[in-house]
Motif scaffolding. Sequence first.
Motif, PDB file in Angstrom:
ATOM      1  N   ASP A  46      -0.400   7.242   4.941  1.00  0.00           N
ATOM      2  CA  ASP A  46       0.481   7.785   5.967  1.00  0.00           C
ATOM      3  C   ASP A  46       0.827   6.712   6.998  1.00  0.00           C
ATOM      4  O   ASP A  46       0.460   5.534   6.847  1.00  0.00           O
ATOM      5  CB  ASP A  46      -0.162   9.012   6.631  1.00  0.00           C
ATOM      6  CG  ASP A  46      -1.479   8.691   7.345  1.00  0.00           C
ATOM      7  OD1 ASP A  46      -1.762   7.487   7.573  1.00  0.00           O
ATOM      8  OD2 ASP A  46      -2.222   9.632   7.667  1.00  0.00           O
ATOM      9  N   SER A  47       1.507   7.099   8.053  1.00  0.00           N
ATOM     10  CA  SER A  47       1.955   6.149   9.072  1.00  0.00           C
ATOM     11  C   SER A  47       0.790   5.576   9.883  1.00  0.00           C
ATOM     12  O   SER A  47       0.954   4.559  10.571  1.00  0.00           O
ATOM     13  CB  SER A  47       2.969   6.825  10.011  1.00  0.00           C
ATOM     14  OG  SER A  47       2.375   7.960  10.628  1.00  0.00           O
ATOM     15  N   ASP A  48      -0.367   6.221   9.828  1.00  0.00           N
ATOM     16  CA  ASP A  48      -1.556   5.730  10.542  1.00  0.00           C
ATOM     17  C   ASP A  48      -2.407   4.800   9.681  1.00  0.00           C
ATOM     18  O   ASP A  48      -3.540   4.485  10.048  1.00  0.00           O
ATOM     19  CB  ASP A  48      -2.407   6.917  11.013  1.00  0.00           C
ATOM     20  CG  ASP A  48      -1.704   7.758  12.059  1.00  0.00           C
ATOM     21  OD1 ASP A  48      -0.945   7.173  12.849  1.00  0.00           O
ATOM     22  OD2 ASP A  48      -1.917   8.988  12.072  1.00  0.00           O
ATOM     23  N   PHE A  49      -1.854   4.408   8.528  1.00  0.00           N
ATOM     24  CA  PHE A  49      -2.560   3.497   7.618  1.00  0.00           C
ATOM     25  C   PHE A  49      -3.836   4.131   7.054  1.00  0.00           C
ATOM     26  O   PHE A  49      -4.876   3.510   6.940  1.00  0.00           O
ATOM     27  CB  PHE A  49      -2.889   2.178   8.333  1.00  0.00           C
ATOM     28  CG  PHE A  49      -3.437   1.093   7.435  1.00  0.00           C
ATOM     29  CD1 PHE A  49      -2.846   0.807   6.221  1.00  0.00           C
ATOM     30  CD2 PHE A  49      -4.560   0.373   7.802  1.00  0.00           C
ATOM     31  CE1 PHE A  49      -3.354  -0.185   5.390  1.00  0.00           C
ATOM     32  CE2 PHE A  49      -5.080  -0.621   6.986  1.00  0.00           C
ATOM     33  CZ  PHE A  49      -4.470  -0.898   5.782  1.00  0.00           C
ATOM     34  N   ASN A  50      -3.730   5.419   6.724  1.00  0.00           N
ATOM     35  CA  ASN A  50      -4.837   6.125   6.089  1.00  0.00           C
ATOM     36  C   ASN A  50      -4.316   6.966   4.930  1.00  0.00           C
ATOM     37  O   ASN A  50      -3.162   7.405   4.936  1.00  0.00           O
ATOM     38  CB  ASN A  50      -5.544   7.044   7.097  1.00  0.00           C
ATOM     39  CG  ASN A  50      -6.401   6.273   8.067  1.00  0.00           C
ATOM     40  OD1 ASN A  50      -7.323   5.568   7.669  1.00  0.00           O
ATOM     41  ND2 ASN A  50      -6.099   6.392   9.358  1.00  0.00           N
ATOM     42  N   LEU A  51      -5.152   7.167   3.958  1.00  0.00           N
ATOM     43  CA  LEU A  51      -4.786   8.033   2.843  1.00  0.00           C
ATOM     44  C   LEU A  51      -4.801   9.481   3.314  1.00  0.00           C
ATOM     45  O   LEU A  51      -5.703   9.916   4.033  1.00  0.00           O
ATOM     46  CB  LEU A  51      -5.761   7.841   1.679  1.00  0.00           C
ATOM     47  CG  LEU A  51      -5.620   6.522   0.920  1.00  0.00           C
ATOM     48  CD1 LEU A  51      -6.786   6.326  -0.047  1.00  0.00           C
ATOM     49  CD2 LEU A  51      -4.297   6.470   0.158  1.00  0.00           C
ATOM     50  N   ALA A  52      -3.798  10.227   2.895  1.00  0.00           N
ATOM     51  CA  ALA A  52      -3.658  11.620   3.319  1.00  0.00           C
ATOM     52  C   ALA A  52      -2.920  12.388   2.231  1.00  0.00           C
ATOM     53  O   ALA A  52      -2.312  11.797   1.322  1.00  0.00           O
ATOM     54  CB  ALA A  52      -2.905  11.704   4.648  1.00  0.00           C
ATOM     55  N   THR A  53      -2.959  13.714   2.332  1.00  0.00           N
ATOM     56  CA  THR A  53      -2.245  14.532   1.358  1.00  0.00           C
ATOM     57  C   THR A  53      -1.941  15.898   1.954  1.00  0.00           C
ATOM     58  O   THR A  53      -2.592  16.329   2.927  1.00  0.00           O
ATOM     59  CB  THR A  53      -3.072  14.710   0.064  1.00  0.00           C
ATOM     60  OG1 THR A  53      -2.259  15.318  -0.933  1.00  0.00           O
ATOM     61  CG2 THR A  53      -4.309  15.559   0.299  1.00  0.00           C
ATOM     62  N   LYS A  54      -0.965  16.574   1.383  1.00  0.00           N
ATOM     63  CA  LYS A  54      -0.636  17.944   1.749  1.00  0.00           C
ATOM     64  C   LYS A  54      -0.591  18.791   0.482  1.00  0.00           C
ATOM     65  O   LYS A  54      -0.055  18.360  -0.540  1.00  0.00           O
ATOM     66  CB  LYS A  54       0.701  18.014   2.480  1.00  0.00           C
ATOM     67  CG  LYS A  54       0.680  17.402   3.876  1.00  0.00           C
ATOM     68  CD  LYS A  54       2.020  17.570   4.574  1.00  0.00           C
ATOM     69  CE  LYS A  54       1.982  16.986   5.982  1.00  0.00           C
ATOM     70  NZ  LYS A  54       3.289  17.150   6.691  1.00  0.00           N
ATOM     71  N   ILE A  55      -1.155  19.968   0.570  1.00  0.00           N
ATOM     72  CA  ILE A  55      -1.161  20.907  -0.554  1.00  0.00           C
ATOM     73  C   ILE A  55      -0.475  22.170  -0.074  1.00  0.00           C
ATOM     74  O   ILE A  55      -1.024  22.913   0.769  1.00  0.00           O
ATOM     75  CB  ILE A  55      -2.598  21.198  -1.021  1.00  0.00           C
ATOM     76  CG1 ILE A  55      -3.318  19.889  -1.357  1.00  0.00           C
ATOM     77  CG2 ILE A  55      -2.602  22.138  -2.218  1.00  0.00           C
ATOM     78  CD1 ILE A  55      -4.801  20.039  -1.561  1.00  0.00           C
ATOM     79  N   LEU A  99       0.824  -1.205   0.000  1.00  0.00           N
ATOM     80  CA  LEU A  99       0.000   0.000   0.000  1.00  0.00           C
ATOM     81  C   LEU A  99       0.860   1.258   0.000  1.00  0.00           C
ATOM     82  O   LEU A  99       0.447   2.308  -0.516  1.00  0.00           O
ATOM     83  CB  LEU A  99      -0.930   0.003   1.219  1.00  0.00           C
ATOM     84  CG  LEU A  99      -2.004  -1.095   1.241  1.00  0.00           C
ATOM     85  CD1 LEU A  99      -2.841  -0.994   2.511  1.00  0.00           C
ATOM     86  CD2 LEU A  99      -2.902  -1.011   0.019  1.00  0.00           C
ATOM     87  N   SER A 100       2.048   1.166   0.547  1.00  0.00           N
ATOM     88  CA  SER A 100       2.939   2.333   0.590  1.00  0.00           C
ATOM     89  C   SER A 100       3.390   2.759  -0.809  1.00  0.00           C
ATOM     90  O   SER A 100       3.857   3.890  -0.984  1.00  0.00           O
ATOM     91  CB  SER A 100       4.162   2.038   1.460  1.00  0.00           C
ATOM     92  OG  SER A 100       4.910   0.950   0.931  1.00  0.00           O
ATOM     93  N   ASN A 101       3.240   1.867  -1.784  1.00  0.00           N
ATOM     94  CA  ASN A 101       3.648   2.200  -3.154  1.00  0.00           C
ATOM     95  C   ASN A 101       2.508   2.776  -3.984  1.00  0.00           C
ATOM     96  O   ASN A 101       2.695   3.095  -5.160  1.00  0.00           O
ATOM     97  CB  ASN A 101       4.185   0.952  -3.853  1.00  0.00           C
ATOM     98  CG  ASN A 101       5.489   0.468  -3.255  1.00  0.00           C
ATOM     99  OD1 ASN A 101       6.270   1.261  -2.747  1.00  0.00           O
ATOM    100  ND2 ASN A 101       5.716  -0.837  -3.287  1.00  0.00           N
ATOM    101  N   LEU A 102       1.335   2.910  -3.392  1.00  0.00           N
ATOM    102  CA  LEU A 102       0.176   3.387  -4.133  1.00  0.00           C
ATOM    103  C   LEU A 102       0.010   4.891  -3.990  1.00  0.00           C
ATOM    104  O   LEU A 102       0.356   5.478  -2.961  1.00  0.00           O
ATOM    105  CB  LEU A 102      -1.101   2.701  -3.640  1.00  0.00           C
ATOM    106  CG  LEU A 102      -1.183   1.186  -3.807  1.00  0.00           C
ATOM    107  CD1 LEU A 102      -2.529   0.688  -3.292  1.00  0.00           C
ATOM    108  CD2 LEU A 102      -0.991   0.776  -5.264  1.00  0.00           C
ATOM    109  N   ASN A 103      -0.538   5.505  -5.018  1.00  0.00           N
ATOM    110  CA  ASN A 103      -0.951   6.904  -4.920  1.00  0.00           C
ATOM    111  C   ASN A 103      -2.182   7.113  -5.791  1.00  0.00           C
ATOM    112  O   ASN A 103      -2.361   6.426  -6.810  1.00  0.00           O
ATOM    113  CB  ASN A 103       0.179   7.857  -5.311  1.00  0.00           C
ATOM    114  CG  ASN A 103       0.669   7.637  -6.724  1.00  0.00           C
ATOM    115  OD1 ASN A 103       0.022   8.039  -7.687  1.00  0.00           O
ATOM    116  ND2 ASN A 103       1.828   6.985  -6.857  1.00  0.00           N
TER     117      ASN A 103
END
Length: 396
Positions: free
Chosen positions: A353-362, A328-332
């Motif tokens: 992220d490290s909490d095993f959830n999808l996240a993003t920064k803009i 999953l770490s290789n997915l985007n």
Amino acid sequence: PHVNILYDNDLKRFTIERGSGVRGLSPIRNKFHGINIYADKLELDLVYDNCLFFHKSIGRDLSVLIESDNYFDVSRYRDLLGDDINILVRLLDFIETKDLANYYPLSEFSLFAGLNLETALNYILNLEIFGIVDFRSFTNTFKVNTWALNFQDASKKNFDHDYFKIESLPTSSDTVADLDLILNEMNVYLVDKININKRFDFQLNIDQQRLTFFDDKSFYMDGVIQIGNFVFSGKNIVFNYYDFAFDFNKNSVLSFVKDQTMQISASLIYFDKAKLRIDSCSNKSGINRLNNFPRFQVLDKSSFAYFDKTISFILDPFEIDYLQDVSLSNLNFPGYLYGTSDSVNFRSILKFDSDFNLATKINNVDSAYLFNDKVLFNGDLSLNSRGLFANGFFKS
């Protein structure tokens, strides 16, 4: 199989029960749906144009096996016929210059194979269980089915067989299946286990334990499919045997779970049109292992959210290969984060992220109007399972 048949003229109904002996071991062959059913009893109703399947065995033999007419298991063949004589090879030699559409005397094959009549008959009756021959006891003749050729090729890995089988777990009073003779649909009930291939380990949790067959080894289902770290759920999921794939419809969901610890992610992807390909159409046997299956493809835009928070993030169409092995770490997941109006959106990429959830920064958002164009914002946005956060300058 060999059966006992009772007809009730008042009810216009046939009751058909499996007979004893070797010929009673053969399955009921549903050639329209391409499956063999090892049920003990069926009722054919001429008024309602349907057929009900039952199982009356007790003790340890509780399950009903339903399997593809292309199912191949050489160990089962050897258990029944042994290794002392390759009777299938002799049978194919016998039929090599003959017409497969015709029936031939058992005595002719007995003479050809150098077997006495009793031994030849035992072999023919055992081969009939596998669908390799059809035997007529009244005329003591048999015909060789085309599956005999495919069976032989499958043993040499030259025919793309499959491992599709279902186990139903009914009681003696339960209906195993019902066949609608008008719609040509068959419901299978109380499904306990289902196997589609041997190459990948994936689980099907079927709502109400029911499948509906509508075509050759193809069916509808409601429920959940898990492969590796991916969990797919939806209503009216279609398994198409010829595509060897599941087709998903509206309001389906992709969620994520750590296969080893069973930790569930709060991230959800909602989609309306997608395809989960189990393997290549020409590799149902799984012999070829050098490909990028199983793979999942979302064919249109989808939406992302957390299970307890509504987020307006629209994903681009995407495809994931090697579902069984991919990290999953290789997915985007590229897409757009929308503000309070459709005119305000931010291009970004979701990653785990490290909490095993999808996240993003803009970062470096420049002069974006938020809150119905009432607030001007400059700064950075951060989206994670706790919500959407902004860091910068606000002007109202």
